[in-house]
Design a protein around this motif. Structure first.
Motif, PDB file in Angstrom:
ATOM      1  N   GLU A  29       1.030  18.204   9.216  1.00  0.00           N
ATOM      2  CA  GLU A  29       0.523  16.745   9.623  1.00  0.00           C
ATOM      3  C   GLU A  29      -0.552  16.734  10.322  1.00  0.00           C
ATOM      4  N   ARG A  30      -0.921  15.430  10.726  1.00  0.00           N
ATOM      5  CA  ARG A  30      -2.037  15.287  11.696  1.00  0.00           C
ATOM      6  C   ARG A  30      -0.974  14.368  12.846  1.00  0.00           C
ATOM      7  N   SER A  31      -1.115  15.278  13.993  1.00  0.00           N
ATOM      8  CA  SER A  31      -0.192  14.674  15.270  1.00  0.00           C
ATOM      9  C   SER A  31      -0.851  14.236  16.365  1.00  0.00           C
ATOM     10  N   ILE A  32      -0.505  13.175  16.826  1.00  0.00           N
ATOM     11  CA  ILE A  32      -1.094  12.596  17.937  1.00  0.00           C
ATOM     12  C   ILE A  32      -0.374  12.965  19.092  1.00  0.00           C
ATOM     13  N   PHE A  33      -1.174  13.757  20.130  1.00  0.00           N
ATOM     14  CA  PHE A  33      -0.497  14.414  21.031  1.00  0.00           C
ATOM     15  C   PHE A  33      -1.092  13.944  22.488  1.00  0.00           C
ATOM     16  N   TYR A  34      -0.350  13.577  23.498  1.00  0.00           N
ATOM     17  CA  TYR A  34      -0.808  13.257  24.759  1.00  0.00           C
ATOM     18  C   TYR A  34      -1.135  14.461  25.577  1.00  0.00           C
ATOM     19  N   PRO A  36      -4.135  14.758  28.681  1.00  0.00           N
ATOM     20  CA  PRO A  36      -5.287  14.500  29.121  1.00  0.00           C
ATOM     21  C   PRO A  36      -5.872  15.656  30.025  1.00  0.00           C
ATOM     22  N   GLY A  37      -7.132  16.004  29.708  1.00  0.00           N
ATOM     23  CA  GLY A  37      -7.884  17.041  30.308  1.00  0.00           C
ATOM     24  C   GLY A  37      -7.385  18.271  29.597  1.00  0.00           C
ATOM     25  N   GLY A  38      -6.691  18.334  28.394  1.00  0.00           N
ATOM     26  CA  GLY A  38      -6.558  19.405  27.487  1.00  0.00           C
ATOM     27  C   GLY A  38      -5.777  20.493  28.308  1.00  0.00           C
ATOM     28  N   LYS A  39      -4.738  20.115  29.232  1.00  0.00           N
ATOM     29  CA  LYS A  39      -4.278  21.022  30.325  1.00  0.00           C
ATOM     30  C   LYS A  39      -2.980  21.813  29.293  1.00  0.00           C
ATOM     31  N   LEU A  40      -2.887  21.296  28.271  1.00  0.00           N
ATOM     32  CA  LEU A  40      -1.822  22.430  27.599  1.00  0.00           C
ATOM     33  C   LEU A  40      -2.424  22.687  26.295  1.00  0.00           C
ATOM     34  N   GLN A  41      -2.043  23.595  25.767  1.00  0.00           N
ATOM     35  CA  GLN A  41      -2.446  24.199  24.488  1.00  0.00           C
ATOM     36  C   GLN A  41      -2.660  23.205  23.529  1.00  0.00           C
ATOM     37  N   ARG A  42      -1.401  22.109  23.064  1.00  0.00           N
ATOM     38  CA  ARG A  42      -1.381  20.931  22.256  1.00  0.00           C
ATOM     39  C   ARG A  42      -1.087  19.859  22.943  1.00  0.00           C
ATOM     40  N   GLY A  43      -0.117  19.713  23.817  1.00  0.00           N
ATOM     41  CA  GLY A  43       0.273  18.392  24.553  1.00  0.00           C
ATOM     42  C   GLY A  43       1.711  18.346  24.006  1.00  0.00           C
ATOM     43  N   VAL A  44       1.849  16.749  24.420  1.00  0.00           N
ATOM     44  CA  VAL A  44       3.104  16.387  23.790  1.00  0.00           C
ATOM     45  C   VAL A  44       3.023  15.377  23.040  1.00  0.00           C
ATOM     46  N   TYR A  45       3.629  15.326  21.611  1.00  0.00           N
ATOM     47  CA  TYR A  45       3.214  14.671  20.519  1.00  0.00           C
ATOM     48  C   TYR A  45       4.298  13.290  20.522  1.00  0.00           C
ATOM     49  N   PHE A  46       3.594  12.301  20.052  1.00  0.00           N
ATOM     50  CA  PHE A  46       4.519  11.031  19.999  1.00  0.00           C
ATOM     51  C   PHE A  46       4.346  10.388  18.607  1.00  0.00           C
ATOM     52  N   SER A  47       3.592  10.889  17.832  1.00  0.00           N
ATOM     53  CA  SER A  47       3.346  10.187  16.559  1.00  0.00           C
ATOM     54  C   SER A  47       2.634  11.227  15.606  1.00  0.00           C
ATOM     55  N   LYS A 143       7.215   7.804  26.570  1.00  0.00           N
ATOM     56  CA  LYS A 143       8.078   9.015  26.583  1.00  0.00           C
ATOM     57  C   LYS A 143       7.159  10.497  26.550  1.00  0.00           C
ATOM     58  N   ALA A 144       6.311  10.525  25.931  1.00  0.00           N
ATOM     59  CA  ALA A 144       5.220  11.569  25.739  1.00  0.00           C
ATOM     60  C   ALA A 144       4.622  11.821  27.088  1.00  0.00           C
ATOM     61  N   LYS A 145       4.313  10.780  27.674  1.00  0.00           N
ATOM     62  CA  LYS A 145       3.478  10.903  28.957  1.00  0.00           C
ATOM     63  C   LYS A 145       4.365  11.337  30.152  1.00  0.00           C
ATOM     64  N   THR A 146       5.676  10.786  30.087  1.00  0.00           N
ATOM     65  CA  THR A 146       6.429  11.335  30.964  1.00  0.00           C
ATOM     66  C   THR A 146       7.088  12.801  31.037  1.00  0.00           C
ATOM     67  N   ALA A 147       7.145  13.079  29.658  1.00  0.00           N
ATOM     68  CA  ALA A 147       7.389  14.568  29.270  1.00  0.00           C
ATOM     69  C   ALA A 147       6.234  15.344  29.879  1.00  0.00           C
ATOM     70  N   PHE A 148       5.093  15.070  29.596  1.00  0.00           N
ATOM     71  CA  PHE A 148       3.711  15.815  29.826  1.00  0.00           C
ATOM     72  C   PHE A 148       3.828  16.141  31.411  1.00  0.00           C
ATOM     73  N   GLU A 149       4.097  14.818  32.205  1.00  0.00           N
ATOM     74  CA  GLU A 149       4.104  14.958  33.857  1.00  0.00           C
ATOM     75  C   GLU A 149       5.262  15.966  34.060  1.00  0.00           C
ATOM     76  N   VAL A 150       6.182  16.434  33.432  1.00  0.00           N
ATOM     77  CA  VAL A 150       7.195  17.447  33.908  1.00  0.00           C
ATOM     78  C   VAL A 150       7.023  18.680  33.263  1.00  0.00           C
ATOM     79  N   VAL A 151       6.022  19.051  32.778  1.00  0.00           N
ATOM     80  CA  VAL A 151       5.800  20.261  32.149  1.00  0.00           C
ATOM     81  C   VAL A 151       5.417  21.118  33.304  1.00  0.00           C
ATOM     82  N   PRO A 152       6.248  22.403  33.276  1.00  0.00           N
ATOM     83  CA  PRO A 152       5.853  23.298  34.470  1.00  0.00           C
ATOM     84  C   PRO A 152       4.431  23.925  34.490  1.00  0.00           C
ATOM     85  N   ARG A 153       3.492  23.613  35.486  1.00  0.00           N
ATOM     86  CA  ARG A 153       2.053  23.976  35.499  1.00  0.00           C
ATOM     87  C   ARG A 153       1.852  25.509  35.266  1.00  0.00           C
ATOM     88  N   ASP A 154       2.967  26.328  35.422  1.00  0.00           N
ATOM     89  CA  ASP A 154       2.585  27.873  35.136  1.00  0.00           C
ATOM     90  C   ASP A 154       2.522  28.188  33.600  1.00  0.00           C
TER      91      ASP A 154
END
Length: 156
Positions: A29-34, A36-47, A143-154
């Motif tokens: 699929e082509r997934s849309i991830f939140y 910002p700044g490429g902080k995660l390998q992919r991010g949190v997808y919402f669509s 929902k994706a934005k909120t989930a992104f904010e709680v991802v452990p930074r380690d």
């Protein structure tokens, strides 16, 4: 608004509308991830946009010419408002149980596989159907934005 919805125009609309998003080809699929700044390998997808059947997801018969499915991971309350309580998780390779025709274009349904997780889906949506889904899409992004904010930074 997306006047002539195609997979590319819907993706571009979502990327333009929601800051901090990017598109990634993943899981067929082509997934849309939140992300910002490429902080995660992919991010949190919402669509996602799915344009072909997968091994465990053939319910929409996307092998038909020109067919695609927009999938949106909305919130529980909005899912329940539209469809009632989420259906049970299907067995591997199965679909959620309910009265929905997952092959009908331009009809919002629970996602045939991930409806139990409050995901919704529509085949080849019209501009008016996309407009009607605005609250679902907005909530999915939140929902994706909120989930992104709680991802452990380690894990970054």
């Amino acid at each position: 608004m997306v006047p002539d919805p195609t997979p590319d125009s819907i993706i571009q609309h979502l990327l333009d509308r929601f800051e901090g998003t990017r598109v990634v080809a993943a899981w067929g699929e082509r997934s849309i991830f939140y992300n910002p700044g490429g902080k995660l390998q992919r991010g949190v997808y919402f669509s996602t946009i799915k344009e072909k059947d997968g091994e465990n997801d053939k319910a929409s018969h996307l092998d038909r010419a020109g067919m695609f499915r927009l999938n949106v991971g909305t919130t529980g309350p909005l899912f329940t408002e539209r469809f009632g309580p989420p259906p049970a998780r299907p067995r591997k390779g199965g679909v959620v149980d309910g009265p929905w025709d997952f092959t009908a274009p331009d009809i919002l349904t629970p996602h045939p596989v991930y409806g139990w997780m409050n995901w919704v889906a529509v085949l080849n949506p019209s501009a008016s159907t996309l407009a009607d889904m605005d609250d679902l899409i907005e909530a999915a992004f939140g929902k994706a934005k909120t989930a992104f904010e709680v991802v452990p930074r380690d894990v970054v």
